[in-house]
Design an enzyme around this catalytic site. Structure first.
Site, PDB file in Angstrom:
ATOM      1  N   MET A 157      24.200  84.118  32.419  1.00  0.00           N
ATOM      2  CA  MET A 157      25.674  83.974  32.419  1.00  0.00           C
ATOM      3  C   MET A 157      26.228  84.363  31.053  1.00  0.00           C
ATOM      4  O   MET A 157      25.629  84.023  30.028  1.00  0.00           O
ATOM      5  CB  MET A 157      26.041  82.514  32.675  1.00  0.00           C
ATOM      6  CG  MET A 157      25.431  81.932  33.922  1.00  0.00           C
ATOM      7  SD  MET A 157      25.854  80.190  34.061  1.00  0.00           S
ATOM      8  CE  MET A 157      24.943  79.742  35.540  1.00  0.00           C
ATOM      9  N   HIS A 196      13.960  82.071  40.120  1.00  0.00           N
ATOM     10  CA  HIS A 196      15.364  82.500  40.107  1.00  0.00           C
ATOM     11  C   HIS A 196      15.909  82.236  38.701  1.00  0.00           C
ATOM     12  O   HIS A 196      15.885  81.108  38.210  1.00  0.00           O
ATOM     13  CB  HIS A 196      16.148  81.720  41.152  1.00  0.00           C
ATOM     14  CG  HIS A 196      17.583  82.141  41.266  1.00  0.00           C
ATOM     15  ND1 HIS A 196      18.001  83.200  42.048  1.00  0.00           N
ATOM     16  CD2 HIS A 196      18.710  81.642  40.687  1.00  0.00           C
ATOM     17  CE1 HIS A 196      19.307  83.332  41.958  1.00  0.00           C
ATOM     18  NE2 HIS A 196      19.779  82.408  41.128  1.00  0.00           N
ATOM     19  N   MET A 248      25.332  86.948  36.102  1.00  0.00           N
ATOM     20  CA  MET A 248      26.744  86.554  36.247  1.00  0.00           C
ATOM     21  C   MET A 248      27.431  87.039  34.984  1.00  0.00           C
ATOM     22  O   MET A 248      27.807  86.254  34.108  1.00  0.00           O
ATOM     23  CB  MET A 248      26.836  85.027  36.430  1.00  0.00           C
ATOM     24  CG  MET A 248      26.453  84.585  37.834  1.00  0.00           C
ATOM     25  SD  MET A 248      25.971  82.864  37.933  1.00  0.00           S
ATOM     26  CE  MET A 248      24.235  83.036  37.569  1.00  0.00           C
ATOM     27  N   SER A 307      15.480  77.492  40.726  1.00  0.00           N
ATOM     28  CA  SER A 307      16.342  78.049  39.687  1.00  0.00           C
ATOM     29  C   SER A 307      16.012  77.415  38.340  1.00  0.00           C
ATOM     30  O   SER A 307      16.190  76.209  38.138  1.00  0.00           O
ATOM     31  CB  SER A 307      17.812  77.794  40.024  1.00  0.00           C
ATOM     32  OG  SER A 307      18.602  78.217  38.937  1.00  0.00           O
ATOM     33  N   MET A 354      26.883  83.059  47.352  1.00  0.00           N
ATOM     34  CA  MET A 354      27.102  81.894  46.488  1.00  0.00           C
ATOM     35  C   MET A 354      27.690  80.766  47.332  1.00  0.00           C
ATOM     36  O   MET A 354      28.767  80.901  47.911  1.00  0.00           O
ATOM     37  CB  MET A 354      28.053  82.241  45.332  1.00  0.00           C
ATOM     38  CG  MET A 354      27.467  83.176  44.280  1.00  0.00           C
ATOM     39  SD  MET A 354      25.873  82.658  43.601  1.00  0.00           S
ATOM     40  CE  MET A 354      26.243  81.015  42.985  1.00  0.00           C
ATOM     41  N   HIS A 411      19.468  86.824  38.457  1.00  0.00           N
ATOM     42  CA  HIS A 411      20.827  86.735  38.996  1.00  0.00           C
ATOM     43  C   HIS A 411      21.805  86.849  37.830  1.00  0.00           C
ATOM     44  O   HIS A 411      21.974  85.907  37.061  1.00  0.00           O
ATOM     45  CB  HIS A 411      20.967  85.378  39.716  1.00  0.00           C
ATOM     46  CG  HIS A 411      22.337  85.099  40.230  1.00  0.00           C
ATOM     47  ND1 HIS A 411      22.727  83.850  40.637  1.00  0.00           N
ATOM     48  CD2 HIS A 411      23.414  85.907  40.414  1.00  0.00           C
ATOM     49  CE1 HIS A 411      23.983  83.887  41.059  1.00  0.00           C
ATOM     50  NE2 HIS A 411      24.418  85.127  40.919  1.00  0.00           N
ATOM     51  N   ASP A 428      19.089  82.641  36.120  1.00  0.00           N
ATOM     52  CA  ASP A 428      20.544  82.818  36.046  1.00  0.00           C
ATOM     53  C   ASP A 428      20.980  83.229  34.645  1.00  0.00           C
ATOM     54  O   ASP A 428      20.841  82.462  33.694  1.00  0.00           O
ATOM     55  CB  ASP A 428      21.239  81.491  36.381  1.00  0.00           C
ATOM     56  CG  ASP A 428      21.052  81.112  37.841  1.00  0.00           C
ATOM     57  OD1 ASP A 428      21.439  81.913  38.707  1.00  0.00           O
ATOM     58  OD2 ASP A 428      20.510  80.017  38.097  1.00  0.00           O
ATOM     59  N   ASP A 452      22.555  80.472  47.299  1.00  0.00           N
ATOM     60  CA  ASP A 452      22.452  79.963  45.935  1.00  0.00           C
ATOM     61  C   ASP A 452      23.549  78.943  45.645  1.00  0.00           C
ATOM     62  O   ASP A 452      24.728  79.287  45.569  1.00  0.00           O
ATOM     63  CB  ASP A 452      22.552  81.147  44.967  1.00  0.00           C
ATOM     64  CG  ASP A 452      22.258  80.745  43.530  1.00  0.00           C
ATOM     65  OD1 ASP A 452      21.830  79.593  43.303  1.00  0.00           O
ATOM     66  OD2 ASP A 452      22.455  81.597  42.641  1.00  0.00           O
TER      67      ASP A 452
HETATM   68  C1  DX5 Z   1      24.941  78.775  39.786  1.00  0.00           C
HETATM   69  C2  DX5 Z   1      23.598  79.445  39.760  1.00  0.00           C
HETATM   70  C3  DX5 Z   1      22.572  78.758  40.577  1.00  0.00           C
HETATM   71  C4  DX5 Z   1      22.245  77.369  40.121  1.00  0.00           C
HETATM   72  C5  DX5 Z   1      21.929  76.579  41.363  1.00  0.00           C
HETATM   73  O1  DX5 Z   1      25.883  79.599  39.221  1.00  0.00           O
HETATM   74  O2  DX5 Z   1      23.678  80.777  40.242  1.00  0.00           O
HETATM   75  O3  DX5 Z   1      21.384  79.528  40.693  1.00  0.00           O
HETATM   76  O4  DX5 Z   1      21.169  77.311  39.244  1.00  0.00           O
HETATM   77  O5  DX5 Z   1      21.794  75.267  41.002  1.00  0.00           O
HETATM   78  P1  DX5 Z   1      21.815  74.065  42.041  1.00  0.00           P
HETATM   79  O6  DX5 Z   1      20.675  74.292  42.987  1.00  0.00           O
HETATM   80  O7  DX5 Z   1      21.647  72.875  41.160  1.00  0.00           O
HETATM   81  O8  DX5 Z   1      23.144  74.116  42.737  1.00  0.00           O
HETATM   82 ZN    ZN Z   2      21.759  81.843  40.698  1.00  0.00          ZN
END
Ligand code: DX5
Ligand code: ZN
Length: 220
Positions: A38, A34, A69, A9, A138, A67, A36, A176
């Site tokens: 947000m 990956h 969010m 990620s 999640m 991904h 993220d 994740d």
């Molecule tokens: C959290 C993200 C994850 C995050 C995971 O909301 O969707 O992808 O980057 O990070 P770690 O592996 O540090 O929990």
């Molecule tokens: Zn993620």
């Protein structure tokens, strides 16, 4: 059995050395990037958006797993396709018309993913599972890296695997949040296909070796 995949990620990468970290993933045994995204509304944090994704895509040589969010993801499906996303995951809890959203993602030639918050039961996917390429379970509350793994995840993976089997679907299961060498094997044994790992990879002293270790564990 097909090989289990590792998706570092980028949220946990060093943004001041993003190209370096992307090249590290390119030359490692990792399978996917990956990414993220947000919005500060669906989750209580803002990560990065289109210009950063564009920069990542300039250097990334592996599958780009985006991904989201964000609320109302339908607004940006074409944008993420144009930015190079191969897989686009939306949140079950953010989609009133999930079936329509998934078809829109596929019509842009991306694979369609659905993420479930820790409190959302997998049984809610019963009537849509055959339309989903990837379910992202999640294993922390979305919004931040570096949180602890929620143990109830194993039971969700088992239930989802059973639902996929029962419906004859070909959906992949991605985990994740809080993934490390302590839970990777158990997750795969429960039915996981893709392990996302942020902090565990990027905070380690030898990132390529950490990725290699996870990949070996996941395929042992
Ligand atoms: C959290 C993200 C994850 C995050 C995971 O909301 O969707 O992808 O980057 O990070 P770690 O592996 O540090 O929990
Ligand atoms: Zn993620």
């Amino acid at each position: 059995m097909s090989s289990k995949l590792i998706a570092p990620s980028i949220l946990a990468a060093d943004f001041a050395n993003l190209q370096r970290d992307i090249e590290m993933v390119n030359s490692s045994e990792a399978d996917w990037f990956h990414i993220d995204v947000m919005d500060g509304v669906f989750v209580p944090n803002i990560s990065f958006g289109m210009p950063v994704l564009k920069a990542i895509n300039t250097h990334a040589k592996k599958i780009i797993d985006v991904h989201l969010m964000i609320v109302d993801p339908d607004r940006y499906i074409k944008t993420f396709a144009d930015l190079g996303a191969n897989i686009l995951t939306v949140d079950y809890e953010a989609c009133t018309h999930l079936h329509r959203t998934l078809q829109a993602i596929k019509s842009e030639n991306m694979q369609a993913g659905v993420a479930l918050n820790p409190h959302t039961p997998v049984s809610l996917l019963e009537d849509i599972i055959n339309d989903i390429d990837l379910v992202c379970i999640m294993s922390v509350n979305p919004g931040f890296g570096g949180q602890s793994f929620i143990e109830n995840t194993y039971s969700k993976v088992h239930q989802l695997k059973e639902l996929i089997r029962k419906k004859g679907a070909s959906t992949k299961i991605e985990i994740d949040g809080g993934v490390t060498n302590k839970n990777a094997k158990q997750l795969v044994d429960a039915g996981a296909d893709v392990l996302v790992a942020g902090s565990y990879v990027f905070k380690s002293n030898n990132q390529p070796e950490t990725i290699k270790g996870l990949k070996t564990l996941a395929n042992s």
